[in-house]
Write a protein that holds these residues in place. Structure first.
Motif, PDB file in Angstrom:
ATOM      1  N   ALA A  63     -49.179 -15.933  11.344  1.00  0.00           N
ATOM      2  CA  ALA A  63     -50.560 -15.903  11.968  1.00  0.00           C
ATOM      3  C   ALA A  63     -50.091 -16.076  13.618  1.00  0.00           C
ATOM      4  O   ALA A  63     -50.875 -15.270  14.480  1.00  0.00           O
ATOM      5  N   ARG A  64     -49.322 -17.084  13.567  1.00  0.00           N
ATOM      6  CA  ARG A  64     -49.111 -17.366  15.102  1.00  0.00           C
ATOM      7  C   ARG A  64     -48.305 -16.149  15.850  1.00  0.00           C
ATOM      8  O   ARG A  64     -48.452 -15.765  16.861  1.00  0.00           O
ATOM      9  N   ALA A  65     -47.271 -15.352  15.038  1.00  0.00           N
ATOM     10  CA  ALA A  65     -46.724 -14.173  15.500  1.00  0.00           C
ATOM     11  C   ALA A  65     -47.505 -13.037  15.785  1.00  0.00           C
ATOM     12  O   ALA A  65     -47.350 -12.454  16.622  1.00  0.00           O
ATOM     13  N   GLY A  92     -56.376 -19.969  19.356  1.00  0.00           N
ATOM     14  CA  GLY A  92     -56.000 -18.896  18.540  1.00  0.00           C
ATOM     15  C   GLY A  92     -56.086 -18.886  17.161  1.00  0.00           C
ATOM     16  O   GLY A  92     -55.670 -17.606  16.565  1.00  0.00           O
ATOM     17  N   SER A  93     -56.282 -20.079  16.582  1.00  0.00           N
ATOM     18  CA  SER A  93     -56.246 -19.794  14.948  1.00  0.00           C
ATOM     19  C   SER A  93     -57.448 -19.116  14.481  1.00  0.00           C
ATOM     20  O   SER A  93     -57.488 -18.580  13.189  1.00  0.00           O
ATOM     21  N   ALA A  94     -58.322 -18.539  15.400  1.00  0.00           N
ATOM     22  CA  ALA A  94     -59.332 -17.611  15.060  1.00  0.00           C
ATOM     23  C   ALA A  94     -59.037 -16.350  14.531  1.00  0.00           C
ATOM     24  O   ALA A  94     -59.929 -15.627  13.744  1.00  0.00           O
ATOM     25  N   ASN A  95     -57.753 -16.141  14.706  1.00  0.00           N
ATOM     26  CA  ASN A  95     -57.344 -14.798  14.063  1.00  0.00           C
ATOM     27  C   ASN A  95     -56.818 -14.712  12.660  1.00  0.00           C
ATOM     28  O   ASN A  95     -56.232 -14.043  12.083  1.00  0.00           O
ATOM     29  N   ALA A  96     -56.924 -16.007  12.041  1.00  0.00           N
ATOM     30  CA  ALA A  96     -56.689 -16.285  10.609  1.00  0.00           C
ATOM     31  C   ALA A  96     -58.042 -16.291   9.768  1.00  0.00           C
ATOM     32  O   ALA A  96     -58.983 -17.108  10.229  1.00  0.00           O
ATOM     33  N   PHE A  97     -57.874 -15.840   8.624  1.00  0.00           N
ATOM     34  CA  PHE A  97     -58.995 -15.811   7.622  1.00  0.00           C
ATOM     35  C   PHE A  97     -58.627 -17.066   6.773  1.00  0.00           C
ATOM     36  O   PHE A  97     -57.350 -17.204   6.078  1.00  0.00           O
TER      37      PHE A  97
END
Length: 347
Positions: A63-65, A92-97
């Motif tokens: 996710a971070r990458a 930036g963790s909002a890019n993860a489900f």
């Protein structure tokens, strides 16, 4: 019993026909999209690729990458609550489900995490999205988390795509059996060619302002382009992202020049013997394994693979004159083929 005679197509059955274009360079196209989630009214902008919620690939490191490329990850289901709470507090963790199934334990864990770190994106993931229980779970999750974008699946037909969107899903996950380590088609005889599934489900979803995510079957960057051309709003990858530093598979080393060098990494389906032994104590007596365990070459950081994937899509857009990714379905004409590649020197 009945037989449908109209052709159903997979990625390998077609190529995209080139079209005259005013574009002069791959650098002139935009591979990002802005998409609206129907039930929340919120917009998302980025490169619409999602790493699959498999425990080797759907990792926090991935996710971070992928955040650097505007892409997303569906985290696997087996992180502990404390790990998830800490992760979803990261910028930036909002890019993860957040991924879960239909059990009460799954939903209790989600509630605990959400109370400490609000979850913006939820992935309701089951192998068979055709049950009434699953539709009811989507409805209940939508009622409990009205502000979260919900992705739900898997299905392969328009009728169930519509049912899940009406139940509260913003994104329907499309694919039964196309994955590289999935043996559902072999074990059950059930499935649907992935390209046709995306086309038909996208048509159904877009009529309700819903979205679809093509899940599985991508073996080369060109398949990713075909998925977007078929109408997929998002594409989900498993095997294409396996074998990287950001994965959590077991690494096999070989001695070369006096040093231990990584050469391969374990990758397996989430319905495989390996996964069920790891998380459920073995294969239940009422079912069979529907996944396999393989080794994939070690490939270092995922950065290089993302460059290939995004570069392939940019090039496809240039060939058909699509300045923006959202234009691909309107600019795409598929032609049926008997073969695609010249493999005289290997595949």
């Amino acid at each position: 019993m009945r037989i449908e005679n109209d052709p159903k197509l997979d990625f390998r059955d077609v190529l995209i026909r080139p079209k005259r274009s005013t574009l002069g360079s791959r650098s002139e196209v935009d591979v990002h999209r802005t998409l609206r989630f129907a039930h929340t009214g919120k917009d998302w902008t980025g490169f619409p690729l999602i790493a699959a919620n498999m425990d080797v690939v759907g990792t926090m490191a991935m996710a971070r990458a992928l955040l650097r490329h505007g892409a997303m990850v569906a985290l696997h289901k087996h992180y502990g609550p404390d790990e998830l709470i800490a992760f979803f507090r990261e910028p930036g963790s909002a890019n993860a489900f957040y991924s879960l199934g239909t059990t009460q334990a799954d939903h209790d864990k989600l509630a605990r995490v959400h109370a400490q770190s609000p979850i913006a994106r939820i992935c309701l993931d089951v192998a068979n999205g055709y049950t009434e229980k699953f539709v009811d779970t989507v409805k209940a999750t939508r009622a409990e988390y009205p502000d979260a974008a919900i992705m739900a699946g898997n299905v392969v037909t328009g009728d169930m795509t519509e049912a899940l969107i009406l139940a509260g899903a913003d994104i329907v996950k499309v694919g039964i059996g196309p994955g590289s380590v999935c043996t559902t088609r072999k074990m059950t005889g059930v499935g649907y060619p992935q390209l046709s599934a995306i086309i038909e489900c996208a048509d159904a979803a877009h009529g309700l302002k819903g979205l679809v995510c093509g899940d599985g079957g991508v073996t080369v960057p060109g398949d990713l382009a075909k998925g977007y051309g078929a109408g997929a709003d998002f594409m989900m990858l498993g095997g294409m992202l396996a074998g990287h530093d950001e994965c959590e598979g077991d690494i096999r080393y070989e001695e070369r020049g006096g040093e231990q060098v990584p050469v391969a990494m374990t990758f397996y389906g989430m319905s495989s013997d390996t996964a069920m032994k790891r998380y459920s104590g073995g294969v239940a007596t009422y079912r069979a394994s529907e996944g396999k365990t393989v080794e994939v070459p070690y490939r270092g950081p995922v950065e290089g693979t993302m460059q290939e994937l995004m570069g392939g899509v940019r090039s496809a857009m240039t060939y058909i004159g699509a300045v923006r990714l959202k234009e691909m379905p309107k600019r795409t004409t598929f032609i049926m083929v008997g073969s695609q590649l010249n493999t005289v020197f290997g595949s």
